[in-house]
Write a protein that holds these residues in place. Structure first.
Motif, short mmCIF file in Angstrom:
data_model
loop_
_atom_site.label_atom_id
_atom_site.label_comp_id
_atom_site.label_asym_id
_atom_site.label_seq_id
_atom_site.Cartn_x
_atom_site.Cartn_y
_atom_site.Cartn_z
N GLU A 1 0.83 -1.20 0.00
CA GLU A 1 0.00 0.00 0.00
C GLU A 1 0.87 1.26 0.00
OE1 GLU A 1 -3.54 2.05 2.64
OE2 GLU A 1 -3.11 -0.08 2.91
N ASP A 2 1.97 1.23 0.78
CA ASP A 2 2.86 2.38 0.84
C ASP A 2 3.48 2.70 -0.53
OD1 ASP A 2 2.37 2.78 3.51
OD2 ASP A 2 4.23 1.83 4.19
N SER A 3 3.95 1.65 -1.24
CA SER A 3 4.57 1.91 -2.54
C SER A 3 3.53 2.39 -3.55
CB SER A 3 5.32 0.68 -3.07
OG SER A 3 4.45 -0.39 -3.31
N ALA A 4 2.32 1.86 -3.46
CA ALA A 4 1.26 2.31 -4.37
C ALA A 4 0.91 3.78 -4.10
CB ALA A 4 0.02 1.43 -4.21
N ILE A 5 0.87 4.16 -2.83
CA ILE A 5 0.58 5.55 -2.47
C ILE A 5 1.69 6.47 -2.96
CG2 ILE A 5 0.41 7.16 -0.51
CD1 ILE A 5 -1.15 4.87 0.94
N GLU A 6 2.96 6.06 -2.73
CA GLU A 6 4.07 6.90 -3.18
C GLU A 6 4.07 7.01 -4.71
OE1 GLU A 6 8.74 7.94 -2.57
OE2 GLU A 6 7.85 6.35 -1.36
N ALA A 7 3.77 5.91 -5.39
CA ALA A 7 3.70 5.93 -6.85
C ALA A 7 2.63 6.92 -7.32
CB ALA A 7 3.40 4.53 -7.39
N THR A 8 1.49 6.89 -6.66
CA THR A 8 0.41 7.82 -7.00
C THR A 8 0.87 9.27 -6.76
OG1 THR A 8 -1.23 6.16 -6.40
CG2 THR A 8 -1.98 8.44 -6.50
N ASN A 9 1.55 9.49 -5.64
CA ASN A 9 2.05 10.84 -5.33
C ASN A 9 3.07 11.31 -6.36
OD1 ASN A 9 0.42 11.00 -3.09
ND2 ASN A 9 2.02 10.36 -1.66
N LEU A 10 3.80 10.37 -6.96
CA LEU A 10 4.78 10.71 -7.99
C LEU A 10 4.12 10.87 -9.36
CD1 LEU A 10 7.72 8.36 -7.01
CD2 LEU A 10 7.74 10.86 -6.97
N GLY A 11 2.83 10.58 -9.44
CA GLY A 11 2.11 10.76 -10.68
C GLY A 11 2.42 9.72 -11.75
N VAL A 12 2.66 8.48 -11.32
CA VAL A 12 2.94 7.46 -12.33
C VAL A 12 1.71 7.18 -13.17
CG1 VAL A 12 4.75 6.38 -10.93
CG2 VAL A 12 2.45 5.46 -10.86
N SER A 13 1.95 6.76 -14.41
CA SER A 13 0.86 6.53 -15.36
C SER A 13 0.26 5.14 -15.24
CB SER A 13 1.39 6.70 -16.79
OG SER A 13 1.95 7.98 -16.95
N GLY A 14 1.02 4.21 -14.66
CA GLY A 14 0.52 2.85 -14.52
C GLY A 14 1.25 2.12 -13.42
N TYR A 15 0.56 1.16 -12.82
CA TYR A 15 1.12 0.38 -11.71
C TYR A 15 0.66 -1.05 -11.92
CZ TYR A 15 2.49 -0.57 -6.84
OH TYR A 15 3.09 -1.03 -5.71
N LEU A 16 1.57 -1.91 -12.38
CA LEU A 16 1.22 -3.29 -12.69
C LEU A 16 1.93 -4.24 -11.73
CD1 LEU A 16 1.70 -3.12 -16.56
CD2 LEU A 16 -0.45 -2.98 -15.31
N THR A 17 1.24 -5.30 -11.35
CA THR A 17 1.86 -6.29 -10.48
C THR A 17 2.22 -7.53 -11.28
OG1 THR A 17 -0.33 -7.08 -9.83
CG2 THR A 17 0.72 -5.50 -8.36
N LYS A 18 3.37 -8.11 -10.93
CA LYS A 18 3.82 -9.35 -11.56
C LYS A 18 3.10 -10.51 -10.89
CE LYS A 18 8.56 -7.62 -12.14
NZ LYS A 18 9.94 -7.79 -11.67
N PRO A 19 2.73 -11.54 -11.61
CA PRO A 19 2.88 -11.67 -13.06
C PRO A 19 1.84 -10.80 -13.77
CG PRO A 19 1.70 -13.56 -12.21
CD PRO A 19 2.09 -12.72 -11.02
N PHE A 20 2.21 -10.27 -14.92
CA PHE A 20 1.32 -9.40 -15.68
C PHE A 20 1.04 -10.05 -17.02
CE2 PHE A 20 5.71 -8.04 -16.13
CZ PHE A 20 5.90 -8.18 -17.48
N LYS A 21 -0.03 -9.61 -17.64
CA LYS A 21 -0.39 -10.09 -18.97
C LYS A 21 0.14 -9.09 -20.00
CE LYS A 21 -4.23 -13.11 -17.95
NZ LYS A 21 -3.55 -13.65 -16.84
N VAL A 22 0.74 -9.59 -21.06
CA VAL A 22 1.35 -8.74 -22.09
C VAL A 22 0.37 -7.71 -22.66
CG1 VAL A 22 2.34 -8.78 -24.42
CG2 VAL A 22 3.22 -10.32 -22.65
N PRO A 23 -0.87 -8.10 -23.02
CA PRO A 23 -1.80 -7.08 -23.55
C PRO A 23 -2.04 -5.92 -22.57
CG PRO A 23 -2.67 -9.28 -23.95
CD PRO A 23 -1.47 -9.44 -23.04
N LYS A 24 -2.00 -6.22 -21.28
CA LYS A 24 -2.20 -5.18 -20.27
C LYS A 24 -1.04 -4.19 -20.30
CE LYS A 24 -4.17 -3.36 -16.59
NZ LYS A 24 -5.36 -2.54 -16.73
N VAL A 25 0.18 -4.69 -20.43
CA VAL A 25 1.36 -3.81 -20.51
C VAL A 25 1.23 -2.90 -21.72
CG1 VAL A 25 3.85 -3.73 -20.87
CG2 VAL A 25 2.88 -5.43 -19.32
#
Length: 119
Positions: free
Chosen positions: A85-109
């Protein structure tokens, strides 16, 4: 063609993302860690940064902070196996465009990359 930098300490992830994005008509560079990624960003201008969070040495959040000093509007996508949750919050605060968790699906990337680039 959009130029993308993929930063991940896992060679298999770098290879998968590099091949996938290249087939989708992106110019792709890869870096195994944050230090190499920042060297590349000083030499070249990128349209998109895709970075792992948990890497030895410099973690992904530090890479993003430094990347933003070089290019404040650079779209960023985080890919991580260790989502908190902390990394997701910091990512949001940094204005990232996407946040994907592994394993991910190629079409999603590909869809997140296209959205981050405004395509």
């Amino acid at each position: 063609r959009p130029r993308v930098l993929v930063v991940d300490d896992e060679a298999s992830i770098r290879d998968l993302l590099s091949k996938t994005l290249a087939l989708a008509d992106y110019d792709v560079d890869v870096a195994p860690d944050g230090r190499v990624a920042l060297e590349r960003m000083r030499l070249f201008r990128y349209d998109l940064l895709i970075t792992d969070l948990k890497m030895p040495g410099m973690d992904g959040l530090a890479v993003i902070h430094e990347a933003r000093r070089l290019h404040d509007k650079l779209p960023v996508i985080i890919i991580t196996a260790f989502s908190t949750e902390d990394s997701a919050i910091e990512a949001t605060n940094l204005g990232v465009s996407g946040y994907l968790t592994k394993p991910f699906k190629v079409p999603k990337v590909l869809s997140v990359a296209a959205r981050a680039l405004g395509e």
